[in-house]
Design a protein around this motif. Structure first.
Motif, PDB file in Angstrom:
ATOM      1  N   SER A 129       0.849  -1.193   0.000  1.00 14.88           N
ATOM      2  CA  SER A 129       0.000   0.000   0.000  1.00 14.88           C
ATOM      3  C   SER A 129       0.883   1.241   0.000  1.00 14.88           C
ATOM      4  O   SER A 129       1.778   1.371   0.854  1.00 14.88           O
ATOM      5  CB  SER A 129      -0.916   0.008   1.217  1.00 14.88           C
ATOM      6  N   TYR A 130       0.621   2.176  -0.940  1.00 15.33           N
ATOM      7  CA  TYR A 130       1.444   3.385  -0.962  1.00 15.33           C
ATOM      8  C   TYR A 130       1.211   4.228   0.283  1.00 15.33           C
ATOM      9  O   TYR A 130       2.162   4.785   0.858  1.00 15.33           O
ATOM     10  CB  TYR A 130       1.129   4.223  -2.207  1.00 15.33           C
ATOM     11  N   VAL A 131      -0.035   4.343   0.715  1.00 17.49           N
ATOM     12  CA  VAL A 131      -0.339   5.166   1.891  1.00 17.49           C
ATOM     13  C   VAL A 131       0.388   4.633   3.123  1.00 17.49           C
ATOM     14  O   VAL A 131       0.984   5.391   3.894  1.00 17.49           O
ATOM     15  CB  VAL A 131      -1.866   5.196   2.122  1.00 17.49           C
ATOM     16  N   LYS A 132       0.375   3.337   3.280  1.00 13.53           N
ATOM     17  CA  LYS A 132       1.061   2.752   4.434  1.00 13.53           C
ATOM     18  C   LYS A 132       2.571   2.958   4.331  1.00 13.53           C
ATOM     19  O   LYS A 132       3.240   3.238   5.331  1.00 13.53           O
ATOM     20  CB  LYS A 132       0.736   1.266   4.529  1.00 13.53           C
ATOM     21  N   ALA A 133       3.113   2.844   3.117  1.00 20.98           N
ATOM     22  CA  ALA A 133       4.549   3.078   2.936  1.00 20.98           C
ATOM     23  C   ALA A 133       4.908   4.506   3.309  1.00 20.98           C
ATOM     24  O   ALA A 133       5.937   4.759   3.960  1.00 20.98           O
ATOM     25  CB  ALA A 133       4.941   2.778   1.495  1.00 20.98           C
ATOM     26  N   ALA A 134       4.061   5.465   2.907  1.00 19.13           N
ATOM     27  CA  ALA A 134       4.323   6.868   3.240  1.00 19.13           C
ATOM     28  C   ALA A 134       4.229   7.100   4.746  1.00 19.13           C
ATOM     29  O   ALA A 134       5.064   7.808   5.336  1.00 19.13           O
ATOM     30  CB  ALA A 134       3.316   7.753   2.504  1.00 19.13           C
ATOM     31  N   GLU A 135       3.232   6.496   5.383  1.00 14.49           N
ATOM     32  CA  GLU A 135       3.077   6.671   6.831  1.00 14.49           C
ATOM     33  C   GLU A 135       4.261   6.065   7.593  1.00 14.49           C
ATOM     34  O   GLU A 135       4.741   6.635   8.574  1.00 14.49           O
ATOM     35  CB  GLU A 135       1.761   6.030   7.277  1.00 14.49           C
ATOM     36  N   ILE A 136       4.733   4.920   7.150  1.00 13.54           N
ATOM     37  CA  ILE A 136       5.878   4.292   7.822  1.00 13.54           C
ATOM     38  C   ILE A 136       7.132   5.143   7.640  1.00 13.54           C
ATOM     39  O   ILE A 136       7.914   5.338   8.578  1.00 13.54           O
ATOM     40  CB  ILE A 136       6.091   2.869   7.260  1.00 13.54           C
ATOM     41  N   ALA A 137       7.350   5.657   6.423  1.00 13.86           N
ATOM     42  CA  ALA A 137       8.534   6.493   6.173  1.00 13.86           C
ATOM     43  C   ALA A 137       8.507   7.740   7.055  1.00 13.86           C
ATOM     44  O   ALA A 137       9.534   8.126   7.642  1.00 13.86           O
ATOM     45  CB  ALA A 137       8.586   6.879   4.701  1.00 13.86           C
ATOM     46  N   ASN A 138       7.338   8.373   7.160  1.00  8.47           N
ATOM     47  CA  ASN A 138       7.227   9.568   8.019  1.00  8.47           C
ATOM     48  C   ASN A 138       7.444   9.205   9.486  1.00  8.47           C
ATOM     49  O   ASN A 138       8.091   9.949  10.235  1.00  8.47           O
ATOM     50  CB  ASN A 138       5.848  10.205   7.832  1.00  8.47           C
ATOM     51  N   ALA A 139       6.911   8.065   9.915  1.00  4.78           N
ATOM     52  CA  ALA A 139       7.054   7.660  11.315  1.00  4.78           C
ATOM     53  C   ALA A 139       8.516   7.393  11.656  1.00  4.78           C
ATOM     54  O   ALA A 139       9.012   7.817  12.716  1.00  4.78           O
ATOM     55  CB  ALA A 139       6.201   6.412  11.574  1.00  4.78           C
ATOM     56  N   ILE A 140       9.219   6.703  10.764  1.00  2.91           N
ATOM     57  CA  ILE A 140      10.637   6.410  11.018  1.00  2.91           C
ATOM     58  C   ILE A 140      11.445   7.705  11.088  1.00  2.91           C
ATOM     59  O   ILE A 140      12.316   7.864  11.946  1.00  2.91           O
ATOM     60  CB  ILE A 140      11.178   5.478   9.911  1.00  2.91           C
ATOM     61  N   SER A 141      11.155   8.648  10.203  1.00  4.77           N
ATOM     62  CA  SER A 141      11.890   9.917  10.202  1.00  4.77           C
ATOM     63  C   SER A 141      11.652  10.688  11.495  1.00  4.77           C
ATOM     64  O   SER A 141      12.583  11.259  12.080  1.00  4.77           O
ATOM     65  CB  SER A 141      11.454  10.756   8.991  1.00  4.77           C
TER      66      SER A 141
END
Length: 254
Positions: A129-141
Motif C-alpha cells: 500500500s502506498y499510503v502505508k509506505a508513506a506513513e511508515i517512512a514519516n514515522a521512522i523519520s
C-alpha cells in the motif's frame, strides 16, 4: 558419448535440439509473465529526506566549517545504520501499533541511502500500500529525529520533506519489474535449454553416422543401408517395370 566437443559440434547440438530450447524458453517466459502480471502483487515506494548536522564546537561563529561538514558527511553512513537498528525501529513499532509490524518486518521494508556525498539521507519504504509506505517512512523519520540526540551528539536534525499520504498524482508501483523479470526468465530459460540439450546429447550413446562408427568403434564401415521413402520405392518399382516390359512379366523380390 564421452568426447570433447569442438565449436562445430556445439552448434550442431544446439541446431539439433533447437526446438527443445525454444520450447523451454517459451514455457518459462510465459510462466514468468503470468506470475509478474497476475499473481505478484504490486509494490509501492515512498521516501523522506533527512539532513543531519552535528552541533558545531564554535557555535558563536556563522562561518561554514569545511572540516565539520566533511565529518558530517562521513558520519552519514553511521546514521544510515542507526536508523535500521532496534534503537529506532523498536520505538517505531511501539509508537505506531497501527502498522501491525514487527521490528524485523520494518527492517525488511526500509532502505536508507545518502545523496551524492551530502548530509542528506533518504529513507525509502516499500509496501503493498502506498499510503502505508508513506506513513511508515514519516514515522521512522520522526522517531529518528527525536531519538538520535540521545544516541549521538546530534541536535540539528531536520526532515526536509515528508512522504505525501495523499499525492496529487496516483503513484505507480515500483514492482514487480515485468521487463526485468522477463529478461531474467529469458536468460535463465536459454541457459536451461542449452544445458539440457548438452545433457541429452551426452547421455545419447547411439551411433547414427559413418563418422560415429569410425570414431567410437575404430572399425571400417562394411555396408550401409539407406533409408528409402515410400515415394522413392514406388518410383524405383515403376522404373524397373518399364525396363522389363510390363508389370505382368516381372517378379519383385523384397
Amino acid at each position: 558419448m564421452s568426447r570433447e566437443l569442438d565449436l562445430r559440434d556445439i552448434f550442431q547440438v544446439i541446431q539439433k535440439r533447437l526446438w527443445l530450447i525454444v520450447l523451454i524458453m517459451v514455457l518459462i517466459c510465459s510462466l514468468v509473465g503470468v506470475y509478474s502480471v497476475f499473481i505478484k502483487k504490486p509494490v509501492y515506494e515512498a521516501s523522506t529526506k533527512i539532513v543531519v548536522n552535528q552541533t558545531p564546537s564554535n557555535s558563536g561563529t556563522n562561518q561554514l566549517d569545511l572540516n565539520q561538514i566533511n565529518t558530517n558527511i562521513q558520519l552519514i553512513n553511521t546514521y544510515k545504520e542507526i536508523i535500521k537498528t532496534p534503537a529506532i525501529l523498536d520505538q517505531v513499532v511501539e509508537s505506531y501499533p497501527e502498522f501491525q509490524l514487527t521490528t524485523e518486518d520494518l527492517s525488511n521494508k526500509i532502505n536508507v541511502n545518502s545523496v551524492n556525498n551530502t548530509q542528506v539521507m533518504t529513507v525509502v519504504v516499500r509496501d503493498l500500500s502506498y499510503v502505508k509506505a508513506a506513513e511508515i517512512a514519516n514515522a521512522i523519520s520522526k522517531v529518528f529525529k527525536s531519538e538520535i540526540p540521545t544516541i549521538f551528539n546530534v541536535e540539528n536534525v531536520s526532515i526536509l520533506n515528508e512522504a505525501k499520504t495523499e499525492p496529487s498524482v496516483r503513484p505507480q508501483p515500483v514492482g514487480p519489474n515485468i521487463i526485468l523479470n522477463l529478461m531474467i526468465g529469458f536468460v535463465v530459460s536459454l541457459m536451461a535449454g542449452v544445458g539440457l540439450s548438452f545433457v541429452l546429447e551426452y547421455l545419447d550413446d547411439t551411433i547414427k553416422t559413418e563418422e560415429d562408427v569410425k570414431e567410437f568403434l575404430e572399425m571400417p564401415t562394411l555396408a550401409m543401408i539407406t533409408r528409402v521413402s515410400q515415394n522413392e520405392q514406388e518410383s524405383s518399382q515403376s522404373y524397373s517395370t518399364s525396363i522389363s516390359g510390363g508389370k505382368d512379366h516381372v517378379t519383385i523380390t523384397k
